[in-house]
Scaffold this motif. Structure first.
Motif, mmCIF file in Angstrom:
data_model
loop_
_atom_site.group_PDB
_atom_site.id
_atom_site.type_symbol
_atom_site.label_atom_id
_atom_site.label_comp_id
_atom_site.label_asym_id
_atom_site.label_seq_id
_atom_site.Cartn_x
_atom_site.Cartn_y
_atom_site.Cartn_z
ATOM 1 N N ARG A 117 -6.889 11.386 -2.248
ATOM 2 C CA ARG A 117 -6.478 10.108 -2.853
ATOM 3 C C ARG A 117 -5.000 9.848 -2.544
ATOM 4 O O ARG A 117 -4.193 10.774 -2.542
ATOM 5 C CB ARG A 117 -6.697 10.138 -4.367
ATOM 6 C CG ARG A 117 -8.160 10.210 -4.782
ATOM 7 C CD ARG A 117 -8.303 10.097 -6.288
ATOM 8 N NE ARG A 117 -7.776 11.257 -6.978
ATOM 9 C CZ ARG A 117 -8.506 12.292 -7.386
ATOM 10 N NH1 ARG A 117 -9.805 12.317 -7.165
ATOM 11 N NH2 ARG A 117 -7.948 13.296 -8.016
ATOM 12 N N VAL A 118 -4.656 8.581 -2.318
ATOM 13 C CA VAL A 118 -3.265 8.226 -2.026
ATOM 14 C C VAL A 118 -2.392 8.613 -3.210
ATOM 15 O O VAL A 118 -2.684 8.272 -4.359
ATOM 16 C CB VAL A 118 -3.130 6.724 -1.721
ATOM 17 C CG1 VAL A 118 -1.667 6.334 -1.557
ATOM 18 C CG2 VAL A 118 -3.909 6.358 -0.473
ATOM 19 N N ALA A 119 -1.325 9.344 -2.924
ATOM 20 C CA ALA A 119 -0.361 9.764 -3.950
ATOM 21 C C ALA A 119 0.642 8.622 -4.123
ATOM 22 O O ALA A 119 1.624 8.518 -3.396
ATOM 23 C CB ALA A 119 0.329 11.057 -3.530
ATOM 24 N N HIS A 120 0.386 7.747 -5.080
ATOM 25 C CA HIS A 120 1.147 6.509 -5.231
ATOM 26 C C HIS A 120 2.616 6.713 -5.581
ATOM 27 O O HIS A 120 3.419 5.800 -5.397
ATOM 28 C CB HIS A 120 0.479 5.602 -6.258
ATOM 29 C CG HIS A 120 -0.842 5.103 -5.798
ATOM 30 N ND1 HIS A 120 -0.965 4.116 -4.857
ATOM 31 C CD2 HIS A 120 -2.105 5.478 -6.114
ATOM 32 C CE1 HIS A 120 -2.238 3.886 -4.627
ATOM 33 N NE2 HIS A 120 -2.957 4.701 -5.366
ATOM 34 N N LEU A 121 2.995 7.868 -6.074
ATOM 35 C CA LEU A 121 4.401 8.113 -6.383
ATOM 36 C C LEU A 121 5.150 8.774 -5.226
ATOM 37 O O LEU A 121 6.344 9.007 -5.315
ATOM 38 C CB LEU A 121 4.524 8.968 -7.647
ATOM 39 C CG LEU A 121 3.987 8.317 -8.927
ATOM 40 C CD1 LEU A 121 4.142 9.263 -10.111
ATOM 41 C CD2 LEU A 121 4.691 6.996 -9.205
ATOM 42 N N ALA A 122 4.453 9.060 -4.136
ATOM 43 C CA ALA A 122 5.080 9.731 -2.986
ATOM 44 C C ALA A 122 6.043 8.782 -2.281
ATOM 45 O O ALA A 122 5.725 7.616 -2.050
ATOM 46 C CB ALA A 122 4.017 10.213 -2.018
ATOM 47 N N SER A 123 7.213 9.290 -1.947
ATOM 48 C CA SER A 123 8.210 8.487 -1.227
ATOM 49 C C SER A 123 8.834 9.280 -0.081
ATOM 50 O O SER A 123 9.958 9.018 0.312
ATOM 51 C CB SER A 123 9.291 8.003 -2.196
ATOM 52 O OG SER A 123 9.940 9.123 -2.797
ATOM 53 N N SER A 124 8.094 10.232 0.452
ATOM 54 C CA SER A 124 8.585 11.072 1.548
ATOM 55 C C SER A 124 8.825 10.241 2.803
ATOM 56 O O SER A 124 8.170 9.225 3.027
ATOM 57 C CB SER A 124 7.560 12.162 1.876
ATOM 58 O OG SER A 124 7.257 12.913 0.733
ATOM 59 N N ASN A 125 9.764 10.703 3.631
ATOM 60 C CA ASN A 125 9.993 10.071 4.924
ATOM 61 C C ASN A 125 8.850 10.419 5.862
ATOM 62 O O ASN A 125 8.399 11.564 5.910
ATOM 63 C CB ASN A 125 11.304 10.539 5.536
ATOM 64 C CG ASN A 125 12.500 9.876 4.908
ATOM 65 O OD1 ASN A 125 12.408 8.756 4.420
ATOM 66 N ND2 ASN A 125 13.626 10.560 4.905
ATOM 67 N N VAL A 126 8.398 9.432 6.622
ATOM 68 C CA VAL A 126 7.353 9.622 7.625
ATOM 69 C C VAL A 126 7.936 9.200 8.961
ATOM 70 O O VAL A 126 8.529 8.128 9.076
ATOM 71 C CB VAL A 126 6.100 8.788 7.292
ATOM 72 C CG1 VAL A 126 5.063 8.908 8.394
ATOM 73 C CG2 VAL A 126 5.512 9.213 5.951
ATOM 74 N N THR A 127 7.779 10.048 9.982
ATOM 75 C CA THR A 127 8.270 9.740 11.316
ATOM 76 C C THR A 127 7.087 9.543 12.250
ATOM 77 O O THR A 127 6.197 10.390 12.316
ATOM 78 C CB THR A 127 9.169 10.872 11.854
ATOM 79 O OG1 THR A 127 10.280 11.023 10.962
ATOM 80 C CG2 THR A 127 9.680 10.561 13.250
ATOM 81 N N PHE A 128 7.070 8.425 12.943
ATOM 82 C CA PHE A 128 6.031 8.121 13.923
ATOM 83 C C PHE A 128 6.567 8.423 15.310
ATOM 84 O O PHE A 128 7.740 8.207 15.596
ATOM 85 C CB PHE A 128 5.639 6.638 13.847
ATOM 86 C CG PHE A 128 4.964 6.260 12.563
ATOM 87 C CD1 PHE A 128 3.589 6.329 12.438
ATOM 88 C CD2 PHE A 128 5.706 5.825 11.479
ATOM 89 C CE1 PHE A 128 2.962 5.965 11.258
ATOM 90 C CE2 PHE A 128 5.094 5.452 10.292
ATOM 91 C CZ PHE A 128 3.713 5.527 10.182
ATOM 92 N N ARG A 129 5.654 8.914 16.188
ATOM 93 C CA ARG A 129 6.043 9.230 17.557
ATOM 94 C C ARG A 129 4.822 9.075 18.444
ATOM 95 O O ARG A 129 3.724 9.505 18.077
ATOM 96 C CB ARG A 129 6.554 10.666 17.613
ATOM 97 C CG ARG A 129 7.016 11.135 18.955
ATOM 98 C CD ARG A 129 7.716 12.485 18.865
ATOM 99 N NE ARG A 129 6.918 13.490 18.190
ATOM 100 C CZ ARG A 129 6.339 14.520 18.822
ATOM 101 N NH1 ARG A 129 6.473 14.660 20.115
ATOM 102 N NH2 ARG A 129 5.644 15.399 18.141
ATOM 103 N N VAL A 130 4.971 8.466 19.598
ATOM 104 C CA VAL A 130 3.888 8.376 20.578
ATOM 105 C C VAL A 130 3.917 9.672 21.372
ATOM 106 O O VAL A 130 4.923 9.996 21.999
ATOM 107 C CB VAL A 130 4.077 7.157 21.502
ATOM 108 C CG1 VAL A 130 3.002 7.133 22.585
ATOM 109 C CG2 VAL A 130 4.065 5.870 20.694
ATOM 110 N N VAL A 131 2.832 10.427 21.327
ATOM 111 C CA VAL A 131 2.812 11.740 21.992
ATOM 112 C C VAL A 131 2.162 11.685 23.368
ATOM 113 O O VAL A 131 2.348 12.585 24.172
ATOM 114 C CB VAL A 131 2.126 12.821 21.124
ATOM 115 C CG1 VAL A 131 2.929 13.085 19.862
ATOM 116 C CG2 VAL A 131 0.705 12.437 20.776
#
Length: 131
Positions: free
Chosen positions: A61-75
């Motif tokens: 389930r989506v953790a609605h209080l989560a505010s972690s940084n997410v980094t996207f990268r094309v591999v």
């Protein structure tokens, strides 16, 4: 639980409390046959995909209080991160960064195709002259 006149259950509703963030799920919102945006990207140098990163708990389930940084990268493949955002209208962070904090457990990225291999040869030749 909602029951009909005979006492048989006809509907049920429940709520769940999110657990601690445990994983990151990546999904493609577009292109998608479910949204009517096709099934694949076109190699035209213009097309883009809309990705969704969801921070989920151990039950998925989506953790609605989560505010972690997410980094996207094309591999692999011809693409680059065009932009990112989390949907927070009060965020003043630049949206051209590949890293963005989650808002209510979600972050999105736009990945743009960088190859024009799918265009006709005459168009590719013209584009090469311009670049």
């Amino acid at each position: 639980v909602a029951k009909d006149g005979g006492g048989a259950p006809v509907a049920k509703a429940s709520r769940h409390t999110n657990g601690k963030p445990a994983a990151l799920q990546l999904s493609v919102d577009a292109p998608s046959p479910h949204t009517g945006t096709g099934a694949a990207l076109l190699l035209d140098g213009q097309d883009a995909a809309l990705l969704r990163a969801s921070i989920v708990d151990g039950a998925g389930r989506v953790a609605h209080l989560a505010s972690s940084n997410v980094t996207f990268r094309v591999v692999s493949g011809p693409g680059r991160i065009q932009g990112t955002h989390n949907g927070d209208v009060h965020s003043h962070l630049p949206n051209d960064s590949p890293t963005y904090p989650a808002y209510h457990g979600l972050v999105r990225a736009v990945v743009r195709v960088t190859s024009a291999a799918g265009r006709p040869a005459a168009e590719r030749a013209l584009l090469a002259k311009i670049d």
